[in-house]
Design a protein around this motif. Structure first.
Motif, PDB file in Angstrom:
ATOM      1  N   SER A   1      26.285   0.439  74.661  1.00 51.99           N
ATOM      2  CA  SER A   1      25.683   1.592  75.336  1.00 51.99           C
ATOM      3  C   SER A   1      24.540   1.267  75.962  1.00 51.99           C
ATOM      4  CB  SER A   1      25.270   2.860  74.168  1.00 51.99           C
ATOM      5  OG  SER A   1      24.388   2.195  73.542  1.00 51.99           O
ATOM      6  N   THR A   2      23.529   0.282  75.774  1.00 58.68           N
ATOM      7  CA  THR A   2      22.542   0.081  76.283  1.00 58.68           C
ATOM      8  C   THR A   2      22.895  -0.776  77.628  1.00 58.68           C
ATOM      9  OG1 THR A   2      22.471  -2.145  75.219  1.00 58.68           O
ATOM     10  CG2 THR A   2      21.061  -0.382  74.418  1.00 58.68           C
ATOM     11  N   ALA A   3      23.886  -1.689  77.576  1.00 61.58           N
ATOM     12  CA  ALA A   3      24.350  -2.344  79.019  1.00 61.58           C
ATOM     13  C   ALA A   3      25.109  -1.271  80.042  1.00 61.58           C
ATOM     14  CB  ALA A   3      25.242  -3.467  78.516  1.00 61.58           C
TER      15      ALA A   3
ATOM     16  N   SER B   1      20.870  11.141  76.307  1.00 62.30           N
ATOM     17  CA  SER B   1      20.388   9.797  76.848  1.00 62.30           C
ATOM     18  C   SER B   1      20.076  10.039  78.265  1.00 62.30           C
ATOM     19  CB  SER B   1      21.843   8.962  76.956  1.00 62.30           C
ATOM     20  OG  SER B   1      22.846   9.552  77.849  1.00 62.30           O
TER      21      SER B   1
ATOM     22  N   SER C   1      30.688   5.062  75.727  1.00 67.04           N
ATOM     23  CA  SER C   1      30.057   4.296  74.735  1.00 67.04           C
ATOM     24  C   SER C   1      31.087   4.464  73.239  1.00 67.04           C
ATOM     25  CB  SER C   1      28.850   4.761  73.921  1.00 67.04           C
ATOM     26  OG  SER C   1      28.348   4.187  72.860  1.00 67.04           O
TER      27      SER C   1
ATOM     28  N   SER D   1      24.247   2.175  79.992  1.00 69.94           N
ATOM     29  CA  SER D   1      23.343   2.656  80.588  1.00 69.94           C
ATOM     30  C   SER D   1      22.523   1.849  81.977  1.00 69.94           C
ATOM     31  CB  SER D   1      22.021   3.011  79.719  1.00 69.94           C
ATOM     32  OG  SER D   1      21.313   3.622  80.015  1.00 69.94           O
ATOM     33  N   ARG D   2      22.574   0.783  81.793  1.00 69.00           N
ATOM     34  CA  ARG D   2      21.904  -0.270  82.824  1.00 69.00           C
ATOM     35  C   ARG D   2      22.745   0.087  84.053  1.00 69.00           C
ATOM     36  NH1 ARG D   2      21.567  -4.551  80.449  1.00 69.00           N
ATOM     37  NH2 ARG D   2      23.298  -5.539  81.214  1.00 69.00           N
TER      38      ARG D   2
ATOM     39  N   ASN E   1      15.781   9.409  80.121  1.00 68.56           N
ATOM     40  CA  ASN E   1      15.498   7.990  80.553  1.00 68.56           C
ATOM     41  C   ASN E   1      15.875   7.700  81.750  1.00 68.56           C
ATOM     42  OD1 ASN E   1      13.448   7.853  78.442  1.00 68.56           O
ATOM     43  ND2 ASN E   1      15.215   6.931  77.173  1.00 68.56           N
TER      44      ASN E   1
ATOM     45  N   HIS F   1      28.164   9.606  77.175  1.00 71.27           N
ATOM     46  CA  HIS F   1      27.335   9.293  76.279  1.00 71.27           C
ATOM     47  C   HIS F   1      26.734  10.521  75.567  1.00 71.27           C
ATOM     48  CE1 HIS F   1      24.406   7.559  73.500  1.00 71.27           C
ATOM     49  NE2 HIS F   1      24.976   6.172  73.906  1.00 71.27           N
TER      50      HIS F   1
END
Length: 443
Positions: free
Chosen positions: A268-270, A290, A210, A272-273, A293, A286
């Motif tokens: 970062s959201t993408a 994190s 990230s 993470s996916r 989840n 990251h």
């Protein structure tokens, strides 16, 4: 006994825990229990506001902090102002909302605390309440003193820093050895080259980080803005070296018909996916928290963030979360008692067991990290605690503007739209205008 419960991806303290902890305490006065003699105290309402948990409800707050506070101080009623009530504090302030206790990461301290003039020097309260600052990681206190010009506005409530997370299944699939603690960036780059490949129509990626978070905590402690002149410092040689190191990982990623990389490679959201859901990303950097989840079926582990040869084994900068007393609070004594309770060994141990890093030096608390979370069983927990944190880079009230501009610049660099020199020059010019605009508003 389970001390916390996890619901809908959120970590919350079970309200029964606070009661059981207190029931088990001896008759002696507990650390941070200065207002605990509630029978002699008038009822007080303390209003809390925090950033970083945009989906938190009143129940989330109570389960994380409020129920513990009420057990410690029955005369205090904690009230939480949900973040969705205003995407920033402006709407709340305009509406006349008062605050007593504010919880911000170091990255939001200037943006929300100082820019809105809520900062309050708690030095006298620290002396009055006999707060032992030596219990905290030294850099967390030094950072506060730098921000407050020798005073201190808040105490560290939590801590985190970037770490390397990796998908064991991808390494196993391609017969590549797992990353280890103490590796250099060059060694991790060699792993990334071996793992950036297509297999049976699926594209795998070796490493992503990230940019926003790893740049904020860069190991060179390179500043973003000169704290005296407020001039952009993106072209500092140390920052240029850091950008160049990160850039080479993005150059490994194949593009389609010469098109620039999609924005998801920089968000970062993408990322993470890709790492936890799609399972196409072998290594991801990251903040360590994190991982909370990650799905149960992800076969992952930690390794320490890679080192730069020229720095030796210096880890990233830390990214603490702080708890502050608002200048506008009419109940500063009670607020300070609450802060002492939330930074006590007892409460910090509860949080540590559920995967929230403490900012206390106590090694025994660090050993309890994530003990109550099954998904962390057998993980390389020591990797999240650097042997040596990088020194905190100087902060200014314009760092949030600087982080945004440099993050945009790296997007251009990583996509191949601009070379580093051009991207840094252009973003510096934009940041200078941003700062000038902010300074004009103050006049």
């Amino acid at each position: 006994m389970k001390s916390w419960v996890q619901m809908s991806g959120k970590i919350i303290i079970a309200s029964t825990l606070a009661g059981s902890l207190l029931a088990g305490c001896s008759g002696g006065k507990q650390e941070g229990e200065g207002a605990g003699e509630s029978g002699k105290q008038e009822p007080v309402e303390l209003v809390f506001y925090q950033t970083g948990n945009a989906d938190w409800t009143e129940d989330d707050f109570m389960n994380n902090y409020g129920n513990y506070i009420k057990q410690k101080f029955p005369n205090i009623t904690p009230k939480f102002v949900p973040v969705p009530a205003s995407k920033n504090m402006d709407g709340l302030i305009t509406g006349g909302q008062q605050f007593d206790i504010l919880i911000f990461s170091i990255g939001h301290t200037h943006l929300n605390l100082i820019r809105n003039e809520f900062q309050y020097d708690i030095s006298d309260l620290i002396k009055k309440k006999n707060v032992d600052l030596s219990r905290f990681e030294p850099f967390t206190i030094e950072q506060q003193k730098e921000i407050a010009g020798g005073g201190i506005y808040g105490l560290p409530l939590s801590n985190t820093s970037p770490v390397l997370m990796y998908n064991k299944d991808i390494f196993d699939k391609f017969g590549v050895p797992y990353p280890k603690d103490g590796m250099t960036w060059d060694e991790v780059y060699d792993l990334a080259k071996q793992l950036t490949r297509s297999d049976n129509g699926t594209q795998y990626y070796g490493f992503l980080a990230s940019p926003e978070h790893i740049l904020k905590t860069n190991q060179f402690s390179a500043p973003f803005v000169d704290p005296k002149t407020f001039k952009p410092m993106f072209d500092d040689p140390k920052m240029m070296t850091f950008l160049d190191n990160l850039k080479r990982f993005y150059e490994l990623i194949p593009t389609t018909d010469g098109k620039p990389l999609e924005g998801g490679f920089f968000a970062s959201t993408a990322q993470s996916r890709m790492f936890s859901k799609d399972k196409t990303l072998a290594m991801w950097s990251h903040f360590s928290n994190s991982a909370v989840n990650f799905p149960d079926d992800l076969n992952w582990d930690y390794a320490s963030l890679p080192y730069f040869k020229e720095l030796g084994q210096v880890g990233p900068q830390a990214y603490p979360g702080y708890i502050y007393i608002s200048k506008t609070s009419k109940h500063k004594d009670e607020a300070m008692d609450v802060i002492q309770a939330l930074t006590s060994d007892e409460f910090q141990t509860i949080r540590s067991k559920m995967g929230i890093e403490t900012a206390l030096k106590n090694p025994e608390i660090k050993k309890t990290f994530a003990q109550d979370l099954p998904k962390y069983k057998g993980k390389n927990i020591q990797a999240i605690f650097p042997q040596q944190y990088a020194a905190p880079a100087p902060l200014t009230e314009y760092n949030d503007l600087a982080w945004k501009r440099l993050n945009e610049a790296f997007g251009d660099i990583g996509r191949g739209k601009k070379d580093i020199v051009t991207a840094v020059r252009d973003s510096s010019e934009l940041l200078a205008k941003d700062i000038q605009a902010e300074q004009t508003k103050k006049k």
